[in-house]
Design a protein around this motif. Sequence first.
Motif, mmCIF file in Angstrom:
data_model
loop_
_atom_site.group_PDB
_atom_site.id
_atom_site.type_symbol
_atom_site.label_atom_id
_atom_site.label_comp_id
_atom_site.label_asym_id
_atom_site.label_seq_id
_atom_site.Cartn_x
_atom_site.Cartn_y
_atom_site.Cartn_z
ATOM 1 N N LEU A 170 -6.806 8.109 6.358
ATOM 2 C CA LEU A 170 -7.137 6.876 5.638
ATOM 3 C C LEU A 170 -7.107 7.106 4.129
ATOM 4 O O LEU A 170 -6.536 6.308 3.378
ATOM 5 N N GLN A 171 -7.682 8.210 3.701
ATOM 6 C CA GLN A 171 -7.666 8.539 2.277
ATOM 7 C C GLN A 171 -6.223 8.688 1.786
ATOM 8 O O GLN A 171 -5.851 8.167 0.733
ATOM 9 N N GLU A 172 -5.408 9.373 2.549
ATOM 10 C CA GLU A 172 -4.006 9.571 2.167
ATOM 11 C C GLU A 172 -3.252 8.238 2.140
ATOM 12 O O GLU A 172 -2.380 8.031 1.292
ATOM 13 N N VAL A 173 -3.587 7.332 3.043
ATOM 14 C CA VAL A 173 -2.947 6.006 3.058
ATOM 15 C C VAL A 173 -3.203 5.287 1.739
ATOM 16 O O VAL A 173 -2.267 4.764 1.111
ATOM 17 N N PHE A 174 -4.448 5.272 1.286
ATOM 18 C CA PHE A 174 -4.753 4.563 0.047
ATOM 19 C C PHE A 174 -4.166 5.272 -1.171
ATOM 20 O O PHE A 174 -3.796 4.617 -2.153
ATOM 21 N N ILE A 175 -4.053 6.576 -1.116
ATOM 22 C CA ILE A 175 -3.374 7.303 -2.199
ATOM 23 C C ILE A 175 -1.901 6.897 -2.245
ATOM 24 O O ILE A 175 -1.346 6.644 -3.317
ATOM 25 N N GLN A 176 -1.265 6.819 -1.060
ATOM 26 C CA GLN A 176 0.147 6.426 -1.003
ATOM 27 C C GLN A 176 0.345 4.987 -1.476
ATOM 28 O O GLN A 176 1.330 4.680 -2.148
ATOM 29 N N ILE A 177 -0.576 4.109 -1.131
ATOM 30 C CA ILE A 177 -0.494 2.717 -1.594
ATOM 31 C C ILE A 177 -0.535 2.692 -3.124
ATOM 32 O O ILE A 177 0.272 2.024 -3.770
ATOM 33 N N TYR A 178 -1.463 3.434 -3.700
ATOM 34 C CA TYR A 178 -1.591 3.470 -5.156
ATOM 35 C C TYR A 178 -0.326 4.046 -5.800
ATOM 36 O O TYR A 178 0.195 3.492 -6.765
ATOM 37 N N ARG A 179 0.165 5.154 -5.254
ATOM 38 C CA ARG A 179 1.346 5.816 -5.834
ATOM 39 C C ARG A 179 2.612 4.979 -5.718
ATOM 40 O O ARG A 179 3.481 5.052 -6.566
ATOM 41 N N HIS A 180 2.717 4.196 -4.640
ATOM 42 C CA HIS A 180 3.965 3.496 -4.363
ATOM 43 C C HIS A 180 3.844 1.973 -4.451
ATOM 44 O O HIS A 180 4.675 1.255 -3.903
ATOM 45 N N TRP A 181 2.802 1.494 -5.131
ATOM 46 C CA TRP A 181 2.591 0.064 -5.228
ATOM 47 C C TRP A 181 3.808 -0.653 -5.813
ATOM 48 O O TRP A 181 4.171 -1.744 -5.378
ATOM 49 N N ASP A 182 4.453 -0.011 -6.769
ATOM 50 C CA ASP A 182 5.616 -0.636 -7.412
ATOM 51 C C ASP A 182 6.799 -0.764 -6.452
ATOM 52 O O ASP A 182 7.749 -1.496 -6.739
ATOM 53 N N GLN A 183 6.753 -0.097 -5.318
ATOM 54 C CA GLN A 183 7.831 -0.180 -4.340
ATOM 55 C C GLN A 183 7.625 -1.302 -3.316
ATOM 56 O O GLN A 183 8.511 -1.572 -2.516
ATOM 57 N N PHE A 184 6.453 -1.921 -3.343
ATOM 58 C CA PHE A 184 6.223 -3.045 -2.435
ATOM 59 C C PHE A 184 7.035 -4.228 -2.933
ATOM 60 O O PHE A 184 6.895 -4.670 -4.061
ATOM 61 N N ARG A 185 7.907 -4.760 -2.079
ATOM 62 C CA ARG A 185 8.856 -5.786 -2.490
ATOM 63 C C ARG A 185 8.604 -7.153 -1.856
ATOM 64 O O ARG A 185 9.424 -8.031 -1.982
ATOM 65 N N ASN A 186 7.530 -7.310 -1.149
ATOM 66 C CA ASN A 186 7.223 -8.599 -0.523
ATOM 67 C C ASN A 186 8.232 -8.972 0.556
ATOM 68 O O ASN A 186 8.365 -10.136 0.888
#
Length: 173
Positions: free
Chosen positions: A93-109
């Motif tokens: 879970l911790q790693e998931v939120f780290i990945q979300i933070y690191r790759h937020w700019d890759q979320f394309r909707n």
Amino acid sequence: MRPLLSGGYQIVAGERRWRASRMAGLTTVPAVIRDLTDSEVMQLALIENLQREDLKPLEEANGYKMLMDNFQVPIYNYIRRLVVLHEDAEDVLQEVFIQIYRHWDQFRNESSLSTWIYRIATNESLRLLNSRKKRETVSTEDMQESLISQLRASDYVDYELSLIHISEPTRLR
């Protein structure tokens, strides 16, 4: 925008653009009207706010806190079903939120925010399970039996003589 039960519409995303168009004197603006659940509205608002270019650090932190508050429990429960152990689920879970933070700019909707987050959770869970598989150990008894059978099968080792020369503390049990 989404229609309200009381009549009228709620701006879900693009409120800043709407305000700017009003300041520019426009009386109409193109809009997409969709029936959305409260959860979908929250996700769209989060996406819009976290992808703003003029985001202040405190606003960004509040956005990520809101994201964690909304997704932490369901994502934890999902991960827990995959990895079983509580400690492993917390690590993933911790790693998931780290990945979300690191790759937020890759979320394309291209998918919903929750789908994207669950995909990250699945990938991180699989990563843990695969690393666990690689580090699985063999029991001492299995290793001992394997070594003894290899020694007995060898033409170059006198098994009985070898056991006599091994001191008691180093002999496998």
